[in-house]
Design an enzyme around this catalytic site. Sequence first.
Site, PDB file in Angstrom:
ATOM      1  N   HIS A 148       7.459  -5.278  26.272  1.00 29.62           N
ATOM      2  CA  HIS A 148       7.531  -3.748  25.942  1.00 29.62           C
ATOM      3  C   HIS A 148       6.435  -3.144  27.235  1.00 29.62           C
ATOM      4  O   HIS A 148       5.538  -3.434  27.290  1.00 29.62           O
ATOM      5  CB  HIS A 148       7.107  -3.526  24.704  1.00 29.62           C
ATOM      6  CG  HIS A 148       7.982  -3.868  23.481  1.00 29.62           C
ATOM      7  ND1 HIS A 148       8.865  -3.033  22.980  1.00 29.62           N
ATOM      8  CD2 HIS A 148       8.231  -4.977  23.123  1.00 29.62           C
ATOM      9  CE1 HIS A 148       9.545  -3.642  21.955  1.00 29.62           C
ATOM     10  NE2 HIS A 148       9.415  -4.837  22.012  1.00 29.62           N
ATOM     11  N   GLY A 184       2.092  -6.624  15.591  1.00 28.02           N
ATOM     12  CA  GLY A 184       3.345  -6.673  15.540  1.00 28.02           C
ATOM     13  C   GLY A 184       4.172  -6.006  14.660  1.00 28.02           C
ATOM     14  O   GLY A 184       4.821  -5.015  14.705  1.00 28.02           O
ATOM     15  N   ASP A 244       3.398   5.962  16.887  1.00 29.87           N
ATOM     16  CA  ASP A 244       4.092   6.531  15.878  1.00 29.87           C
ATOM     17  C   ASP A 244       4.840   5.655  14.908  1.00 29.87           C
ATOM     18  O   ASP A 244       4.809   5.668  13.884  1.00 29.87           O
ATOM     19  CB  ASP A 244       5.520   7.257  16.454  1.00 29.87           C
ATOM     20  CG  ASP A 244       4.903   8.701  17.052  1.00 29.87           C
ATOM     21  OD1 ASP A 244       4.335   9.606  16.358  1.00 29.87           O
ATOM     22  OD2 ASP A 244       5.117   8.906  18.293  1.00 29.87           O
ATOM     23  N   GLY A 245       5.241   4.187  15.575  1.00 28.10           N
ATOM     24  CA  GLY A 245       5.683   3.048  14.791  1.00 28.10           C
ATOM     25  C   GLY A 245       4.662   2.786  13.379  1.00 28.10           C
ATOM     26  O   GLY A 245       4.940   2.814  12.367  1.00 28.10           O
ATOM     27  N   ASN A 270       3.135   9.733  21.982  1.00 23.69           N
ATOM     28  CA  ASN A 270       4.013   9.965  23.205  1.00 23.69           C
ATOM     29  C   ASN A 270       5.421  10.400  22.767  1.00 23.69           C
ATOM     30  O   ASN A 270       6.354  10.475  23.488  1.00 23.69           O
ATOM     31  CB  ASN A 270       4.161   8.692  23.743  1.00 23.69           C
ATOM     32  CG  ASN A 270       4.610   7.548  22.692  1.00 23.69           C
ATOM     33  OD1 ASN A 270       5.578   7.705  21.809  1.00 23.69           O
ATOM     34  ND2 ASN A 270       4.345   6.436  23.238  1.00 23.69           N
ATOM     35  N   HIS A 297      10.461   2.517  26.488  1.00 20.93           N
ATOM     36  CA  HIS A 297       9.797   1.726  25.233  1.00 20.93           C
ATOM     37  C   HIS A 297       9.566   0.412  25.599  1.00 20.93           C
ATOM     38  O   HIS A 297       8.735  -0.360  25.542  1.00 20.93           O
ATOM     39  CB  HIS A 297      10.310   1.995  23.967  1.00 20.93           C
ATOM     40  CG  HIS A 297       9.454   1.486  22.635  1.00 20.93           C
ATOM     41  ND1 HIS A 297       9.819   0.247  22.399  1.00 20.93           N
ATOM     42  CD2 HIS A 297       8.780   1.939  22.016  1.00 20.93           C
ATOM     43  CE1 HIS A 297       9.260  -0.277  21.065  1.00 20.93           C
ATOM     44  NE2 HIS A 297       8.458   1.120  20.982  1.00 20.93           N
ATOM     45  N   ARG A 335      -6.107 -15.452 -17.342  1.00 22.60           N
ATOM     46  CA  ARG A 335      -6.795 -14.364 -16.580  1.00 22.60           C
ATOM     47  C   ARG A 335      -8.243 -14.076 -16.775  1.00 22.60           C
ATOM     48  O   ARG A 335      -9.245 -13.849 -16.052  1.00 22.60           O
ATOM     49  CB  ARG A 335      -5.994 -12.984 -16.386  1.00 22.60           C
ATOM     50  CG  ARG A 335      -5.965 -12.697 -17.788  1.00 22.60           C
ATOM     51  CD  ARG A 335      -5.089 -11.259 -17.786  1.00 22.60           C
ATOM     52  NE  ARG A 335      -4.854 -10.815 -19.284  1.00 22.60           N
ATOM     53  CZ  ARG A 335      -4.667  -9.463 -19.814  1.00 22.60           C
ATOM     54  NH1 ARG A 335      -4.992  -8.715 -18.861  1.00 22.60           N
ATOM     55  NH2 ARG A 335      -4.363  -9.368 -20.947  1.00 22.60           N
ATOM     56  N   GLU A 346      -1.362  -1.588  -2.807  1.00 24.96           N
ATOM     57  CA  GLU A 346      -1.310  -3.219  -2.917  1.00 24.96           C
ATOM     58  C   GLU A 346      -1.073  -3.825  -1.638  1.00 24.96           C
ATOM     59  O   GLU A 346      -1.861  -4.647  -1.161  1.00 24.96           O
ATOM     60  CB  GLU A 346      -0.048  -3.833  -3.838  1.00 24.96           C
ATOM     61  CG  GLU A 346      -0.282  -3.505  -5.170  1.00 24.96           C
ATOM     62  CD  GLU A 346       0.366  -1.810  -5.737  1.00 24.96           C
ATOM     63  OE1 GLU A 346       0.899  -1.441  -4.764  1.00 24.96           O
ATOM     64  OE2 GLU A 346       0.165  -1.761  -6.707  1.00 24.96           O
ATOM     65  N   PHE A 387       3.838  -7.460  -8.339  1.00 27.58           N
ATOM     66  CA  PHE A 387       3.458  -6.653  -7.094  1.00 27.58           C
ATOM     67  C   PHE A 387       3.125  -7.406  -5.724  1.00 27.58           C
ATOM     68  O   PHE A 387       2.647  -6.886  -4.866  1.00 27.58           O
ATOM     69  CB  PHE A 387       2.838  -5.420  -7.353  1.00 27.58           C
ATOM     70  CG  PHE A 387       3.380  -4.749  -8.605  1.00 27.58           C
ATOM     71  CD1 PHE A 387       4.692  -4.313  -8.626  1.00 27.58           C
ATOM     72  CD2 PHE A 387       2.576  -4.275  -9.666  1.00 27.58           C
ATOM     73  CE1 PHE A 387       5.380  -3.667  -9.781  1.00 27.58           C
ATOM     74  CE2 PHE A 387       3.089  -3.621 -10.688  1.00 27.58           C
ATOM     75  CZ  PHE A 387       4.402  -3.267 -10.904  1.00 27.58           C
ATOM     76  N   ASP A 426       6.269  -4.942 -21.146  1.00 27.75           N
ATOM     77  CA  ASP A 426       6.388  -4.344 -19.975  1.00 27.75           C
ATOM     78  C   ASP A 426       7.966  -4.529 -19.279  1.00 27.75           C
ATOM     79  O   ASP A 426       8.330  -3.622 -18.349  1.00 27.75           O
ATOM     80  CB  ASP A 426       5.162  -4.651 -19.075  1.00 27.75           C
ATOM     81  CG  ASP A 426       4.209  -3.557 -18.962  1.00 27.75           C
ATOM     82  OD1 ASP A 426       4.212  -2.541 -19.864  1.00 27.75           O
ATOM     83  OD2 ASP A 426       2.977  -3.686 -18.656  1.00 27.75           O
ATOM     84  N   HIS A 466       8.147  -5.697 -14.364  1.00 24.37           N
ATOM     85  CA  HIS A 466       6.957  -6.213 -14.460  1.00 24.37           C
ATOM     86  C   HIS A 466       6.522  -7.828 -14.461  1.00 24.37           C
ATOM     87  O   HIS A 466       5.669  -8.444 -14.665  1.00 24.37           O
ATOM     88  CB  HIS A 466       5.853  -5.618 -15.509  1.00 24.37           C
ATOM     89  CG  HIS A 466       5.750  -4.019 -15.009  1.00 24.37           C
ATOM     90  ND1 HIS A 466       6.472  -3.440 -14.643  1.00 24.37           N
ATOM     91  CD2 HIS A 466       4.330  -3.444 -14.812  1.00 24.37           C
ATOM     92  CE1 HIS A 466       6.010  -2.072 -14.365  1.00 24.37           C
ATOM     93  NE2 HIS A 466       4.653  -1.990 -14.209  1.00 24.37           N
ATOM     94  N   ARG A 511      -0.997 -13.388 -18.533  1.00 23.94           N
ATOM     95  CA  ARG A 511      -1.705 -12.368 -19.356  1.00 23.94           C
ATOM     96  C   ARG A 511      -1.769 -13.038 -20.706  1.00 23.94           C
ATOM     97  O   ARG A 511      -2.851 -12.769 -21.316  1.00 23.94           O
ATOM     98  CB  ARG A 511      -0.571 -11.314 -19.709  1.00 23.94           C
ATOM     99  CG  ARG A 511      -0.849 -10.361 -20.424  1.00 23.94           C
ATOM    100  CD  ARG A 511       0.499  -9.248 -20.833  1.00 23.94           C
ATOM    101  NE  ARG A 511      -0.346  -8.442 -21.924  1.00 23.94           N
ATOM    102  CZ  ARG A 511       0.469  -7.856 -22.639  1.00 23.94           C
ATOM    103  NH1 ARG A 511       1.647  -8.342 -23.275  1.00 23.94           N
ATOM    104  NH2 ARG A 511      -0.076  -7.132 -23.510  1.00 23.94           N
TER     105      ARG A 511
END
Lengths: 675, 675
Positions: free
Chosen positions: B30, B118, B160-161, B190, B266, B360, B424, B450, B482, B486, B533
């Site tokens: 680039h 990247g 901007d990316g 730009n 670009h 946990r 996250e 998640f 949930d 979940h 859990r």
Amino acid sequence: MSLPTDTLAKAANQARGLAIDAVHKCSSGHLGLPLGAAEIGAALFGSALVHCPEQPRWRGRDRFVLSAGHGSMFLYAWLHLSGYEVSREDLAAFRQLHSKTPGHPEFRETPGVESTTGPLGQGIANAVGMAVAGKMAAARFNTPDHPLFDSSRVFCLAGDGCMQEGVALEAMEFAAHQQLDNLILIYDANDVTLDAMADKTQSLNAAARFKALGWDVQTIDGHDIEAIVKALKKARRAKSGKPQLVIAKTVIGKGIAEVEGTSKGHGEGGAKFAEAARARLGLPADEHFYVSEDVRAYFDAQKKRSARVANKWQRSYKAWRTANPALAAEIDTAAKAPSATQLLAAVPVFPADAKHGGTRAAGKDVLQPLAAQLPLLIGGSADLYGSTLNYIASSGDFEPATEANSAAVAGGRAGRNIRFGIREHAMAAIANGIAYDGLFRPSVATFLVFADYSRPAMRLAALTKLPVVYIYTHDSIGVGEDGPTHQPVETISALRLIPGFDVIRPGDAEEVVGAYAAALSREDGPTLIALSRQAVPLLNEIPAETRREGVLHGGYVAVRETTSLTHILIATGSELHLAVAAARELGSGVRVVSMPSMERFERQAPEYRESVLPSSCERRVAIEAGVTALWHRYVGPRGTIIGIDRFGISAPGPVIFKELGITAERVVEEVRALN
Amino acid sequence: MSLPTDTLAKAANQARGLAIDAVHKCSSGHLGLPLGAAEIGAALFGSALVHCPEQPRWRGRDRFVLSAGHGSMFLYAWLHLSGYEVSREDLAAFRQLHSKTPGHPEFRETPGVESTTGPLGQGIANAVGMAVAGKMAAARFNTPDHPLFDSSRVFCLAGDGCMQEGVALEAMEFAAHQQLDNLILIYDANDVTLDAMADKTQSLNAAARFKALGWDVQTIDGHDIEAIVKALKKARRAKSGKPQLVIAKTVIGKGIAEVEGTSKGHGEGGAKFAEAARARLGLPADEHFYVSEDVRAYFDAQKKRSARVANKWQRSYKAWRTANPALAAEIDTAAKAPSATQLLAAVPVFPADAKHGGTRAAGKDVLQPLAAQLPLLIGGSADLYGSTLNYIASSGDFEPATEANSAAVAGGRAGRNIRFGIREHAMAAIANGIAYDGLFRPSVATFLVFADYSRPAMRLAALTKLPVVYIYTHDSIGVGEDGPTHQPVETISALRLIPGFDVIRPGDAEEVVGAYAAALSREDGPTLIALSRQAVPLLNEIPAETRREGVLHGGYVAVRETTSLTHILIATGSELHLAVAAARELGSGVRVVSMPSMERFERQAPEYRESVLPSSCERRVAIEAGVTALWHRYVGPRGTIIGIDRFGISAPGPVIFKELGITAERVVEEVRALN
């Protein structure tokens, strides 16, 4: 009609009671939002929303998305009050096996639930997608006599949890850029998150931020029903070309004095104070899931009014169909996808000497006749049309109507190509919103390695059986110089693991035809097509129909042994060519199986699978330029897997293939080592 | 010293030439950013940055992160000019196999590269993490005599990316909330993205947006070296408690007239105009990778000055060490992780009657003595401390210093617990930034499902061998009510596929001890600990040391057959209990293998693996409450896998286990069916 605020205030408290009773009964679930947003619910379901509980999917309706899906009892309570098929028994079965009232709202499980939410931020992007679909439908199907798609609005309720998520932040920018003034986002601003007061993690000026993005903003007291109704009315009427934000200041868990306004009010913590709270809310001690006669009567009347509005729309729709048979035929294509066979027939067989710069370039050629066949197919890209090549050439960009583009049918609001910006996650979640709407068929594109960016939305597409198509290109180390950050090695296999999610990695242009036909004929779930950056030749020695139809079966015999079967080579995508070349060298007992889609293959009858991979032949080699873990299933303990259990390298593609041992010579060697 | 703008302007054009020559040579890469931001490079590397090319990891240095990693030739050119070990030959080998100049910057591959970038947006969040580490280091290690960690700043260059990506948007909000005024973000504005002009996808007021978030904003001409230097100086000196944004208006691809200012500028598109461009830039026609004598001389002098600054800091550091031996001992723990054995020894064996609300909760108990042992260990959570329980109790929250918290050593800037908000993705990418900095050891937490939200950053942690620890809880359908949104079913297996990424799913509290010891002793890559859990009992029938040390080996014999081996049951996490119960019923020939980490198991010697899973025993059943695909490897074609190849259900956890057939009875049945 003047607003019956007393009845609505009562309804709000009874909705609080429904939530308290449901959560108390199962000792699980979230009270914070159903209680804190009860007046918002009253304003929405008691006045603002144009919907029809008896026709939950009526096309002219407003949509309501509860982005803060953990507050599901909010939605269930108001759907119940509004007269959707959500009974008191359903409410009492909250969060129980096979109930209509699961822990988080699930599309298809409950009439009136427009979108599966819970993973935060997604609902906002889904709502943006629905607003896109609304604008697109209006541009494509409205006529001066029948502006059928002008009136509906998309409402979305979200809390700080959604507002902090990147997917929502991306979608908010996109919505403003696209001037989606049919989108009304209600921000349940209660200053509390699950762990703590929200000021522990945020300190922005939300109103100023939204204004800077290009939204209209109103700030109101979220417990003042009249103010909410007024704000929503103003938002509905806005002609500013800006999406509408209503910041509703609320008290979380309002109604349970012991926890309201604190993070303790967020979950089920308040349930233990239920009895006293119910009394203070004016609910009878001896009846749970209580709704008063006057509240019932009010919503019954509302329901009748709604039905009249919906039926009036339906009559208008019928008249529109008669007056516009071509448009009617077009809209009807939303109801049923063409069969794979029909789609295959729409794409001419490639001439034997056709050359493509990668299967992505074949994809470009395949897309065009299919886009003609499927007028509701939409293409989109996260700033990579130039690389993914999935642009529908017969149309233009989807963009706000301007004088310049309003004349051109190709682009503007009727444009079938959506420029999502460098927002992969929002792209996929917005595509889900378009799919939830159900009129248009979304396909989206980026580099395959960035599937990770959009994965949470892809998972939801699979969970909700949305027929979204992902055209993700640059599918291996064949990416070359861009290096390991841009080379998928684990990505394809990781996507294969999502239940109900189909991955197809075609090996040449004809297999690309099969991949598109498979993806676009699928109605019960998403499909990703993984295409190569680098050129691959046509496998002319295999009949085109074998390649095309083979893909529909997921795996097929690409090259059949001509003497007794000694070895099976299994490959996907660009590596299919290595397998074919190796088989040529290895001799007549070697079979090559092309396996572009493990998921589709596993759905075939056991007899078919056995015919492709006879269990008697244990000398097997699988070849794929990616992690090996999933191939053990197909090669067994006596087989060998040629793959890449490490990250890639920055160098020209062919150099990397050689460096990492993904070559026909290596296949030959490994097969010989099996002997 | 006054700024030698003429020399720096020349340097900028020569840096352009280096980029043009490198991209032209390999026909890949680039040019847009290296050319458009050349004056920014001159201002940064020629003046603003306090760094030391001879000591690239000197702790007192400024950091520079090129978030727009595709513009890697920008970084390589300026590292070369500054005198880092990046030679002309290295530049000429741009994007070639085993070069120091890969397509995107890779940490560990090139001296002076602070972060692998990247995948867009990540670098901004990495820079935020480095700024967090800087603030934390200052609070913990500065003394009035030696304010060693006050002066360094984190510079980040993004286009901007990056600015459109959700991970960056999340990180920007977090940075403002955390008042990271040691962070200076330069926005290469730009107006162009890869596909098109940026106004095709964005229309926000960036300055107003950042101000609303709580940033200081300057807007300048990005080609005016003096203006850039002045703006960066002002940003460095800001005492506003706000992160600093410099919007630099630039012309993409500046220097190649044919493409500059457009999306064609670009990528490598401009390379074909190289010759004319080089002439206009004042570069000799006959010498590629040209740097003039005066520019060399300038940067040589800069390098000497830098070394003096660094050496002065090092002397101060030595004096600080002598004066503060306890702090010095603490900082030295960053250099080498304790061995797993040392860590195991730090955690007392749980009493046989210990009860935990899920692994946990065991994690919470295990974390505390280890946090005492590892003073640089940092915990963080995405608004789920209350559920993941990974809070370091001996410390407080990391937050901006206030009068209220500055007295308390526990919290404020010295706090070891970071509240990331519901972000996250940024959490994981900021953790990478902390790990790149190298002083603190980050661990972060959320719900396991998640992990998809943070996956792109987890992939980069693996690629870059960062020892980040993820404490992700609620690891299966055991989540219960949930529901499917979940409940991870594919998540664990999908993470196992990332090369170099360890997943550990412990089965009881003692296995949790082993998991933490494994994760925190690992120096060459990330580890995720998947915790339940729901409550699971202690497996007291297996000696505690067996369970703990077994985890270090990834898989081990938990229950050994007492007569000749007939069957092997393999299980992870909460399902280990089902296997043990089933084995008890099935009789003396059954072995139970606990396999908390496939990745660690695969790193063991073949003899060890064979001793745990003797190939002679083909009657095997694997049990895991997740997708089955990865287990074929361990059970082979004659074995059975009990898993979940679908999404979960909303209902109480035990009900779901039964509904989906994940029970000890089922294990017994399946084993008997094998006979």
